[in-house]
Design a protein around this motif. Sequence first.
Motif, PDB file in Angstrom:
ATOM      1  N   LYS A  25       7.086  -2.112 -12.836  1.00 32.70           N
ATOM      2  CA  LYS A  25       6.088  -1.155 -13.345  1.00 32.70           C
ATOM      3  C   LYS A  25       6.623   0.276 -13.373  1.00 32.70           C
ATOM      4  O   LYS A  25       5.864   1.231 -13.582  1.00 32.70           O
ATOM      5  CB  LYS A  25       4.805  -1.247 -12.520  1.00 32.70           C
ATOM      6  N   LEU A  26       7.930   0.436 -13.167  1.00 32.62           N
ATOM      7  CA  LEU A  26       8.508   1.778 -13.265  1.00 32.62           C
ATOM      8  C   LEU A  26       8.482   2.224 -14.717  1.00 32.62           C
ATOM      9  O   LEU A  26       8.741   1.420 -15.623  1.00 32.62           O
ATOM     10  CB  LEU A  26       9.963   1.760 -12.777  1.00 32.62           C
ATOM     11  N   ASP A  27       8.213   3.511 -14.941  1.00 35.64           N
ATOM     12  CA  ASP A  27       8.262   4.047 -16.311  1.00 35.64           C
ATOM     13  C   ASP A  27       9.675   3.800 -16.848  1.00 35.64           C
ATOM     14  O   ASP A  27      10.650   4.049 -16.154  1.00 35.64           O
ATOM     15  CB  ASP A  27       8.013   5.560 -16.303  1.00 35.64           C
ATOM     16  N   GLY A  28       9.762   3.323 -18.055  1.00 28.95           N
ATOM     17  CA  GLY A  28      11.077   3.151 -18.666  1.00 28.95           C
ATOM     18  C   GLY A  28      11.755   1.862 -18.295  1.00 28.95           C
ATOM     19  O   GLY A  28      12.857   1.584 -18.761  1.00 28.95           O
ATOM     20  N   PHE A  29      11.108   1.049 -17.444  1.00 22.59           N
ATOM     21  CA  PHE A  29      11.760  -0.199 -17.061  1.00 22.59           C
ATOM     22  C   PHE A  29      11.529  -1.265 -18.119  1.00 22.59           C
ATOM     23  O   PHE A  29      10.420  -1.481 -18.579  1.00 22.59           O
ATOM     24  CB  PHE A  29      11.204  -0.704 -15.733  1.00 22.59           C
TER      25      PHE A  29
ATOM     26  N   PRO B 271      -3.043   8.233  -6.262  1.00 24.49           N
ATOM     27  CA  PRO B 271      -2.956   8.277  -4.789  1.00 24.49           C
ATOM     28  C   PRO B 271      -1.541   8.618  -4.327  1.00 24.49           C
ATOM     29  O   PRO B 271      -0.566   8.177  -4.944  1.00 24.49           O
ATOM     30  CB  PRO B 271      -3.334   6.854  -4.376  1.00 24.49           C
ATOM     31  N   LEU B 272      -1.473   9.439  -3.275  1.00 25.08           N
ATOM     32  CA  LEU B 272      -0.160   9.819  -2.728  1.00 25.08           C
ATOM     33  C   LEU B 272       0.263   8.745  -1.728  1.00 25.08           C
ATOM     34  O   LEU B 272      -0.316   8.652  -0.643  1.00 25.08           O
ATOM     35  CB  LEU B 272      -0.254  11.182  -2.042  1.00 25.08           C
TER      36      LEU B 272
ATOM     37  N   LEU C 222       4.052   4.286  -7.997  1.00 20.38           N
ATOM     38  CA  LEU C 222       3.418   5.485  -7.419  1.00 20.38           C
ATOM     39  C   LEU C 222       4.391   6.289  -6.561  1.00 20.38           C
ATOM     40  O   LEU C 222       4.269   7.501  -6.440  1.00 20.38           O
ATOM     41  CB  LEU C 222       2.204   5.083  -6.569  1.00 20.38           C
ATOM     42  N   ALA C 223       5.349   5.608  -5.977  1.00 20.74           N
ATOM     43  CA  ALA C 223       6.294   6.295  -5.084  1.00 20.74           C
ATOM     44  C   ALA C 223       7.390   7.020  -5.859  1.00 20.74           C
ATOM     45  O   ALA C 223       7.876   8.067  -5.415  1.00 20.74           O
ATOM     46  CB  ALA C 223       6.931   5.291  -4.119  1.00 20.74           C
TER      47      ALA C 223
ATOM     48  N   ASP D 252       0.828  -1.216   0.000  1.00 17.16           N
ATOM     49  CA  ASP D 252       0.000   0.000   0.000  1.00 17.16           C
ATOM     50  C   ASP D 252       0.861   1.265   0.000  1.00 17.16           C
ATOM     51  O   ASP D 252       0.344   2.373   0.093  1.00 17.16           O
ATOM     52  CB  ASP D 252      -0.915   0.009   1.246  1.00 17.16           C
ATOM     53  N   GLY D 253       2.183   1.090  -0.053  1.00 17.92           N
ATOM     54  CA  GLY D 253       3.091   2.237  -0.090  1.00 17.92           C
ATOM     55  C   GLY D 253       3.474   2.771   1.276  1.00 17.92           C
ATOM     56  O   GLY D 253       4.131   3.812   1.379  1.00 17.92           O
TER      57      GLY D 253
END
Length: 265
Positions: free
Chosen positions: A257-261, A232-233, A222-223, A160-161
């Motif tokens: 799921k990181l952008d660019g991964f 969501p923060l 998200l983080a 949940d971060g």
Amino acid sequence: MSVLGGDKDKELRIHESLDELGTDLADYIAELSETSVKERGVFALAISGGSLIGLMGKLCEAPYNKTVDWAKWYIFWADERVVAKNHADSNYKLAKDGLFSKVPIVHSHVHSINDSVSAEEAANEYEFAIRQLVKSRVISVSDISDCPKFDLILLGMGSDGHIASLFPNHPVLDEKNEWVTFITDSPKPPPERITFTLPVINSASNVAVVVTGDSKADAVHLAIDDVGPDCPLVPARIVQPTKGKLVWFLDKPAASKLDGFQFSD
Ligand SMILES: O=C(O)[C@H](O)[C@@H](O)[C@H](O)[C@H](O)COP(=O)(O)O
């Protein structure tokens, strides 16, 4: 290991395997310990619970078990469950059994919570103990506030971060005055916990967030990624050391799921 999207304040270390991550993490901790002992004569480390402790396991093996200056270590908990120290849920017990009983750490340097009082009292007492150690400079002090400046804070992250015991949308995320606070409604059991507040986490010289497994991939995205205000923060996103350095230790599933991964194999 690959480093993705790092900048001067944040580094992402993405590992092929848990074994590789464990070695890199042990190297990282041993190097910070050496630097801190050289500069200040001590190493003030705060840890969390969860899978982090197992991932730190190589510190108890050669060469680290012999090369690290264990007598100079002071250990704190960035969060702790308010249960007896011999309870299976205790973060102290987890770290003692998994790590600190295997290396020559000085018993009086291990600062665990008082487990015989309420969560509120335990948080107050823990903050008081930290204040005394800031006065005597066992723990350094921030250059820009009166906050303690731990040499290193090691955190895990939930799916949940959450980091430490700072859970999404919980009012303690806004706590600005206390160094250590408490909750009695943790969504992850057990409900009663003490936790460092964000000002303390963000005052550290070094913060590392250690996250593995694909169940954490959404929260990692998200983080870390540039996701915009509609997402969501997650609490882990607010881990931004003001003057210190932030390193994320990830395995490939957590980073997926990181952008660019992209998987390189
Ligand atoms: O007391 C706790 O629950 C932990 O300190 C907590 O903050 C933990 O670090 C994360 O929940 C990640 O745990 P895992 O790595 O086991 O998922």
